[in-house]
Motif scaffolding. Sequence first.
Motif, short mmCIF file in Angstrom:
data_model
loop_
_atom_site.label_atom_id
_atom_site.label_comp_id
_atom_site.label_asym_id
_atom_site.label_seq_id
_atom_site.Cartn_x
_atom_site.Cartn_y
_atom_site.Cartn_z
N ASP A 31 30.91 65.06 -28.78
CA ASP A 31 30.58 63.99 -27.83
C ASP A 31 29.62 64.44 -26.74
O ASP A 31 28.85 63.65 -26.22
N LEU A 32 29.67 65.72 -26.37
CA LEU A 32 28.82 66.22 -25.30
C LEU A 32 27.46 66.71 -25.78
O LEU A 32 26.61 67.08 -24.96
N ALA A 33 27.23 66.70 -27.09
CA ALA A 33 25.94 67.14 -27.63
C ALA A 33 24.82 66.27 -27.06
O ALA A 33 24.99 65.07 -26.86
N LYS A 34 23.67 66.88 -26.84
CA LYS A 34 22.56 66.18 -26.20
C LYS A 34 21.82 65.22 -27.13
O LYS A 34 21.30 64.22 -26.69
N THR A 35 21.78 65.55 -28.43
CA THR A 35 21.02 64.71 -29.37
C THR A 35 21.85 64.42 -30.62
O THR A 35 22.81 65.13 -30.92
N ASP A 36 21.41 63.40 -31.34
CA ASP A 36 22.06 63.11 -32.62
C ASP A 36 21.86 64.26 -33.61
O ASP A 36 22.73 64.53 -34.43
N GLY A 37 20.73 64.94 -33.52
CA GLY A 37 20.50 66.11 -34.38
C GLY A 37 21.52 67.20 -34.12
O GLY A 37 22.03 67.82 -35.06
N ASP A 38 21.85 67.41 -32.85
CA ASP A 38 22.87 68.40 -32.50
C ASP A 38 24.24 67.95 -32.99
O ASP A 38 25.04 68.77 -33.45
N ARG A 39 24.52 66.66 -32.89
CA ARG A 39 25.80 66.14 -33.36
C ARG A 39 25.93 66.36 -34.88
O ARG A 39 26.95 66.83 -35.36
N TYR A 40 24.87 65.99 -35.60
CA TYR A 40 24.92 66.16 -37.05
C TYR A 40 25.08 67.64 -37.41
O TYR A 40 25.86 67.99 -38.31
N ALA A 41 24.35 68.51 -36.73
CA ALA A 41 24.44 69.95 -37.01
C ALA A 41 25.87 70.47 -36.84
O ALA A 41 26.28 71.38 -37.55
N SER A 42 26.64 69.84 -35.96
CA SER A 42 28.01 70.31 -35.72
C SER A 42 28.98 69.93 -36.84
O SER A 42 30.07 70.49 -36.93
N ILE A 43 28.58 69.01 -37.71
CA ILE A 43 29.45 68.61 -38.84
C ILE A 43 28.82 68.91 -40.19
O ILE A 43 29.47 68.73 -41.23
N GLU A 44 27.59 69.38 -40.20
CA GLU A 44 26.85 69.56 -41.45
C GLU A 44 27.43 70.65 -42.34
O GLU A 44 27.57 70.47 -43.55
#
Length: 132
Positions: A31-44
């Motif tokens: 939730d605290l990730a700055k971008t959607d790319g960072d969010r996706y990277a955290s679950i990829e």
Amino acid sequence: MRPQTLAEAVERIQSGEPQDAMLAQFVDTFDLAKTDGDRYASIEREPKLTGDSRLDALVGAIAEYLAKQRRLGRVPHWVCDPARRLDHPWFTAAAPSDAMREFLTFSSPAEFASRNIFTEERPLRRARGPKQ
């Protein structure tokens, strides 16, 4: 320090850290990730299968749910692995009554219900999460 990826959260659970705390901390990271790319990277990256069928299914549900709820535009391929689904229903409420089972059956998000996990309507809500 919060786990930076869902795979890291699972690794830390396997090394003995509390499951509820690690998963909650991961959701905070997401939730605290700055971008959607960072969010996706955290679950990829696929978390290793643990042999705990509930945990393995739960992390698949979490990744798919977060990707869809936050409209990331894609869901990691690994969430479709049959090992990420339960053979028997799991109602996450402690000792649910018949009425509670019925409620959870109808209120569970599809990403959880499709894996035979029955939980509340917004299972990953956190105090610091985005408004929905």
